[in-house]
Design an enzyme around this catalytic site. Sequence first.
Site, PDB file in Angstrom:
ATOM      1  N   CYS A   2       2.835  -4.062   2.622  1.00 27.81           N
ATOM      2  CA  CYS A   2       3.990  -3.833   3.467  1.00 27.81           C
ATOM      3  C   CYS A   2       4.101  -2.367   3.832  1.00 27.81           C
ATOM      4  CB  CYS A   2       5.258  -4.289   2.748  1.00 27.81           C
ATOM      5  SG  CYS A   2       5.172  -5.975   2.122  1.00 27.81           S
ATOM      6  N   ARG A  50       7.282  -6.466   6.285  1.00 25.53           N
ATOM      7  CA  ARG A  50       6.624  -7.352   5.338  1.00 25.53           C
ATOM      8  C   ARG A  50       5.375  -8.013   5.896  1.00 25.53           C
ATOM      9  NH1 ARG A  50       8.607 -13.095   2.592  1.00 25.53           N
ATOM     10  NH2 ARG A  50       7.243 -12.961   0.761  1.00 25.53           N
ATOM     11  N   LEU A  51       4.305  -7.935   5.097  1.00 21.13           N
ATOM     12  CA  LEU A  51       3.124  -8.774   5.280  1.00 21.13           C
ATOM     13  C   LEU A  51       3.159  -9.774   4.134  1.00 21.13           C
ATOM     14  CD1 LEU A  51       0.428  -9.394   6.713  1.00 21.13           C
ATOM     15  CD2 LEU A  51      -0.668  -7.760   5.146  1.00 21.13           C
ATOM     16  N   ASN A  75       5.806  -1.634  -1.522  1.00 18.09           N
ATOM     17  CA  ASN A  75       4.526  -1.838  -0.843  1.00 18.09           C
ATOM     18  C   ASN A  75       3.455  -1.979  -1.912  1.00 18.09           C
ATOM     19  OD1 ASN A  75       2.216  -1.716   0.827  1.00 18.09           O
ATOM     20  ND2 ASN A  75       2.209   0.514   0.761  1.00 18.09           N
ATOM     21  N   GLY A  76       2.749  -3.107  -1.942  1.00 17.95           N
ATOM     22  CA  GLY A  76       1.665  -3.270  -2.895  1.00 17.95           C
ATOM     23  C   GLY A  76       1.718  -4.597  -3.615  1.00 17.95           C
ATOM     24  N   GLU A  77       1.130  -4.627  -4.790  1.00 11.29           N
ATOM     25  CA  GLU A  77       1.099  -5.822  -5.625  1.00 11.29           C
ATOM     26  C   GLU A  77       1.217  -5.418  -7.089  1.00 11.29           C
ATOM     27  OE1 GLU A  77       1.052  -8.828  -4.453  1.00 11.29           O
ATOM     28  OE2 GLU A  77       0.316  -8.588  -2.404  1.00 11.29           O
ATOM     29  N   ASP A 100       6.560 -10.839  -6.978  1.00 12.35           N
ATOM     30  CA  ASP A 100       6.357  -9.715  -7.885  1.00 12.35           C
ATOM     31  C   ASP A 100       7.382  -8.612  -7.648  1.00 12.35           C
ATOM     32  OD1 ASP A 100       5.208  -9.270  -5.396  1.00 12.35           O
ATOM     33  OD2 ASP A 100       3.587  -8.021  -6.166  1.00 12.35           O
ATOM     34  N   GLY A 364     -14.972  -3.127  -3.190  1.00 16.29           N
ATOM     35  CA  GLY A 364     -15.662  -2.526  -4.325  1.00 16.29           C
ATOM     36  C   GLY A 364     -15.360  -1.057  -4.493  1.00 16.29           C
TER      37      GLY A 364
END
EC number: 6.3.5.4
Length: 635
Positions: A2, A50-51, A75-77, A100, A364
């Site tokens: 987000c 928001r995404l 923003n994030g996880e 979350d 990666g």
Amino acid sequence: MCGIAGLFDLEGRRDFSRDLVTRMSDVQYHRGPDEGGYHFEPGVALAHRRLSIIDLATGQQPLFNEDHSVAVVFNGEIYNYQSLVPELEALGHVFRTHSDTEVIVHAWEAWGEACVERFRGMFAFALWDRNRQTLFLARDRLGVKPLFYGVMKDGSFAFGSELKVLMAHPGLDRRIDPLAVEEYFALGYAAEPRTIFKGAAKLDPGHTLTLRRGQPIPASRPYWDVRFTLDNPISLDDAVAELNERLHESIRLRMISEVPLGAFLSGGVDSSAVVATMADLSSGPVNTCSIGFDDPAFNESEFAKMVADRYHTNHHTETVMSDDFDLIDKLSALYDEPYADSSAIPTYRVCELARKHVTVALSGDGGDESFGGYRRYRLHMMEQRMRDAMPLGLRRPLFGALGYAYPKADWAPRMFRAKTTFQAIARDSVEAYFHSVSILRNDLRSQVFSDSFKRELGGYNALEVFRRHAGNAQTEDPLAQIQYLDLKTYLVGDINTKVDRASMAHSLEVREPLMDHPLVEWLAGLPNDLKIRGQEGKFLFKKSLEPVLPNDVLYRPKMGFAVPLARWFRGPLKDRVRERLTGAVMADSGVFDMAALTRMVDDHQSGRRDYSAPLWTLMMFESFLRGGGSGAGGQ
């Protein structure tokens, strides 16, 4: 994934303009096209784009606690949120969603500022606690997610996920910071906490900032750092087994999603390891995306296909033309401040491709820093052995003189460039590493900067960024020290910045299993011979992957995600380079000695020297200035 934005009245309780806050939020619409949310109360405004990834139905933000006294934009996880929920419920907290984000508000109520120490993930958030009259900002440990802030001319405090959020506020001090310019031309970016503008800053990774109404803004507070102890006595076999367990856990956590998920697959070791592990954890085929190049010297797509075929992935490849340079001005607008990594072009293209098929992609990134993968690490260690053989007091004058006198051989492999080696041996370890990674080294920056700009710098050298971090590293081990420096500088300012802006430009969330902080901490405890053994970098990582990846992927020379700059600047971009770097925009900035810029262009285009990386760095700075950056030094 987000975008967040907001304003805070440091002294009173003014009502902020809804139009202004909406503009600040809308400039990052690309970060969250699914929904927008706002919260206004006297002295505070919070905004969120928001995404939707997790809890699509009820995860809207700003999100509140039970009595609406605490609000967060995030923003994030938080990858471990599911394990935190029962712990918080046992403390009496009531959850209304399955997101979350809600864990953050309840964790704040339970543990205060220490809540961030419980989070495992990538995040940047702002939390408002009305009862405490406190605004709390936090950024993840390795700087995966960005957070900008600054005090505006009207005294309000502004923050946002991108610098353009602050640029949308008329009160931002947009005078260019000369020290940021020095850092940019040395490193390719303005290093945290600096931004290109005097009126804005970045919150350092692993830091929080707590603002209380009526009190001065304090310094940000660190809550995490990595320590390279190198004292784990583990055997190779046990290390391989534990690494596999840790990698599987990290990737399993990052595969939680309610939207289509996949992975980048470059054909290199790191992305191939992620895909092989995802395939082991998945019941169906993994979605993979690769960019190929029409220039064989830069094309790794055959190795990506080798991995895709082995694991029967849903593989998507697009070929980028070797003259794909039309993104130059778009990239300048995307990054808001000068940013010089030319691999931003293929990164932008692979994110563009991935978004056609998935909403979340695993990458990666971060593997080279923790596993010891960069070729420059091995070269640094070779040079260090020579430095250790002679005191600095003897080395500096002797090899300094040799480095000055020896002709420069850009055409030769680095190991045969005696000038570069002599210069490195004449320095201490930190200075030598800074010299090796600088785009425009000290002598070249001194040549291209104008006398007036050098006076503005007041003797400041971007080496001070490395000195500051080296002082916090708590290790004298030469390999550990430069790994620490890269985790604090290159990974944050270059790699994470590149991936965040390129992915968010396409509303794509990118997750980073090799930057899982427990994994990074564990690797920092391993001895160096599990990272570099002989001339083989990533020794442990490659050994652990031998059963699941072809040797042609594991043990071929590292190629990188490069573009053919040298050829561009002598061919299709020849006229553009000359026009821009010797034109009015650069001259009017007051930063440059224009005769020196002309000589650089002449020397490169004649083939006498390879100035491709410095010329790209100058091009991106010119593009920034032309796009709206004001002149340096308070113009």
